[in-house]
Design a protein around this motif. Structure first.
Motif, mmCIF file in Angstrom:
data_model
loop_
_atom_site.group_PDB
_atom_site.id
_atom_site.type_symbol
_atom_site.label_atom_id
_atom_site.label_comp_id
_atom_site.label_asym_id
_atom_site.label_seq_id
_atom_site.Cartn_x
_atom_site.Cartn_y
_atom_site.Cartn_z
ATOM 1 N N GLN A 1 85.642 61.644 78.389
ATOM 2 C CA GLN A 1 86.975 61.589 77.803
ATOM 3 C C GLN A 1 86.877 61.082 76.368
ATOM 4 O O GLN A 1 86.078 60.208 76.057
ATOM 5 N N ALA A 2 87.686 61.657 75.494
ATOM 6 C CA ALA A 2 87.706 61.250 74.083
ATOM 7 C C ALA A 2 88.180 59.798 73.982
ATOM 8 O O ALA A 2 88.893 59.304 74.857
ATOM 9 N N PRO A 3 87.781 59.096 72.918
ATOM 10 C CA PRO A 3 88.230 57.709 72.742
ATOM 11 C C PRO A 3 89.754 57.604 72.731
ATOM 12 O O PRO A 3 90.443 58.486 72.217
ATOM 13 N N PHE A 4 90.275 56.528 73.302
ATOM 14 C CA PHE A 4 91.719 56.339 73.425
ATOM 15 C C PHE A 4 92.343 55.893 72.107
ATOM 16 O O PHE A 4 93.431 56.345 71.740
ATOM 17 N N GLU A 5 91.686 55.017 71.392
ATOM 18 C CA GLU A 5 92.224 54.454 70.155
ATOM 19 C C GLU A 5 92.487 55.555 69.133
ATOM 20 O O GLU A 5 91.594 56.309 68.776
ATOM 21 N N GLY A 6 93.746 55.677 68.717
ATOM 22 C CA GLY A 6 94.131 56.671 67.720
ATOM 23 C C GLY A 6 94.337 58.064 68.286
ATOM 24 O O GLY A 6 94.558 59.007 67.533
ATOM 25 N N SER A 7 94.318 58.201 69.593
ATOM 26 C CA SER A 7 94.420 59.519 70.214
ATOM 27 C C SER A 7 95.875 59.930 70.440
ATOM 28 O O SER A 7 96.801 59.122 70.331
ATOM 29 N N HIS A 8 96.039 61.195 70.797
ATOM 30 C CA HIS A 8 97.365 61.717 71.146
ATOM 31 C C HIS A 8 97.880 61.020 72.405
ATOM 32 O O HIS A 8 99.072 60.757 72.525
ATOM 33 N N GLN B 1 97.347 57.933 73.245
ATOM 34 C CA GLN B 1 97.862 56.628 72.842
ATOM 35 C C GLN B 1 99.248 56.771 72.203
ATOM 36 O O GLN B 1 100.149 55.982 72.487
ATOM 37 N N LEU B 2 99.425 57.774 71.367
ATOM 38 C CA LEU B 2 100.718 57.996 70.722
ATOM 39 C C LEU B 2 101.798 58.298 71.755
ATOM 40 O O LEU B 2 102.907 57.776 71.681
ATOM 41 N N ARG B 3 101.479 59.135 72.751
ATOM 42 C CA ARG B 3 102.443 59.434 73.809
ATOM 43 C C ARG B 3 102.852 58.159 74.538
ATOM 44 O O ARG B 3 104.023 57.955 74.837
ATOM 45 N N GLY B 4 101.883 57.287 74.800
ATOM 46 C CA GLY B 4 102.187 56.016 75.450
ATOM 47 C C GLY B 4 103.097 55.150 74.592
ATOM 48 O O GLY B 4 104.029 54.516 75.097
ATOM 49 N N LEU B 5 102.827 55.109 73.286
ATOM 50 C CA LEU B 5 103.674 54.334 72.373
ATOM 51 C C LEU B 5 105.100 54.881 72.348
ATOM 52 O O LEU B 5 106.062 54.112 72.340
ATOM 53 N N VAL B 6 105.212 56.202 72.335
ATOM 54 C CA VAL B 6 106.542 56.824 72.327
ATOM 55 C C VAL B 6 107.297 56.455 73.597
ATOM 56 O O VAL B 6 108.452 56.018 73.553
ATOM 57 N N LEU B 7 106.649 56.599 74.745
ATOM 58 C CA LEU B 7 107.303 56.261 76.016
ATOM 59 C C LEU B 7 107.693 54.785 76.069
ATOM 60 O O LEU B 7 108.795 54.435 76.491
ATOM 61 N N ARG B 8 106.798 53.914 75.634
ATOM 62 C CA ARG B 8 107.087 52.472 75.651
ATOM 63 C C ARG B 8 108.274 52.153 74.753
ATOM 64 O O ARG B 8 109.148 51.366 75.116
ATOM 65 N N THR B 9 108.332 52.786 73.595
ATOM 66 C CA THR B 9 109.434 52.546 72.657
ATOM 67 C C THR B 9 110.757 53.041 73.245
ATOM 68 O O THR B 9 111.783 52.365 73.133
ATOM 69 N N ILE B 10 110.739 54.203 73.889
ATOM 70 C CA ILE B 10 111.971 54.723 74.495
ATOM 71 C C ILE B 10 112.413 53.835 75.652
ATOM 72 O O ILE B 10 113.607 53.605 75.847
ATOM 73 N N LEU B 11 111.466 53.292 76.406
ATOM 74 C CA LEU B 11 111.824 52.369 77.485
ATOM 75 C C LEU B 11 112.485 51.105 76.936
ATOM 76 O O LEU B 11 113.419 50.578 77.529
ATOM 77 N N ILE C 1 104.488 62.663 65.939
ATOM 78 C CA ILE C 1 105.523 62.092 66.811
ATOM 79 C C ILE C 1 106.408 63.205 67.357
ATOM 80 O O ILE C 1 106.732 63.223 68.542
ATOM 81 N N GLN C 2 106.769 64.158 66.518
ATOM 82 C CA GLN C 2 107.588 65.283 66.960
ATOM 83 C C GLN C 2 106.856 66.097 68.029
ATOM 84 O O GLN C 2 107.466 66.508 69.023
ATOM 85 N N ASP C 3 105.561 66.307 67.838
ATOM 86 C CA ASP C 3 104.769 67.029 68.839
ATOM 87 C C ASP C 3 104.740 66.273 70.162
ATOM 88 O O ASP C 3 104.895 66.869 71.229
ATOM 89 N N ALA C 4 104.541 64.956 70.096
ATOM 90 C CA ALA C 4 104.499 64.138 71.308
ATOM 91 C C ALA C 4 105.857 64.165 72.010
ATOM 92 O O ALA C 4 105.918 64.299 73.237
#
Length: 87
Positions: free
Chosen positions: A24-31, A33-43, A64-67
Motif C-alpha cells: 500500500q502507498a504511504p498514508f501521509e499526504g495521500s488521497h 488521508q485527505l478523504r479522512g480529513l474531509v469526513l472528519r471535518t464534515i462530522l 478537495i473537490q475530487d475527494a
C-alpha cells in the motif's frame, strides 16, 4: 505473548506470494488521508460548504473537490444546495 507477533517470526507473509499483491502507498499526504480529513471535518461541522472546507483544510481546491465528489458518489456524504453533510 502476542500470537500475531509470534506467527510473523515463524511464517512468511502468504499474501506476498499472490500475483496481485501490492504494497500500500504511504498514508501521509495521500488521497486516503485527505478523504479522512474531509469526513472528519464534515462530522465536526455538519452542513459545511465547499469553500469552508477548502479554507479549513488548506489543501489544493481541486483535490478537495475530487475527494468530495468521490465521497458523494460512494454514498458517504450528501450535497444539499451548496452544503455537505454525512449521508
Amino acid at each position: 505473548m502476542d500470537f500475531g507477533a509470534m506467527l510473523r517470526k515463524e511464517v512468511a507473509n502468504p499474501n506476498r506470494k499472490s500475483l496481485h499483491y501490492q504494497r500500500q502507498a504511504p498514508f501521509e499526504g495521500s488521497h486516503r488521508q485527505l478523504r479522512g480529513l474531509v469526513l472528519r471535518t464534515i462530522l465536526q461541522s455538519p452542513e459545511v460548504t465547499e469553500s469552508a472546507l477548502i479554507k479549513k483544510l488548506k489543501k489544493e481546491p481541486t483535490k478537495i473537490q475530487d475527494a468530495l465528489e468521490q465521497l458523494r458518489r460512494e454514498g458517504f456524504i450528501r450535497k444539499k444546495r451548496n452544503r455537505y453533510s454525512i449521508a
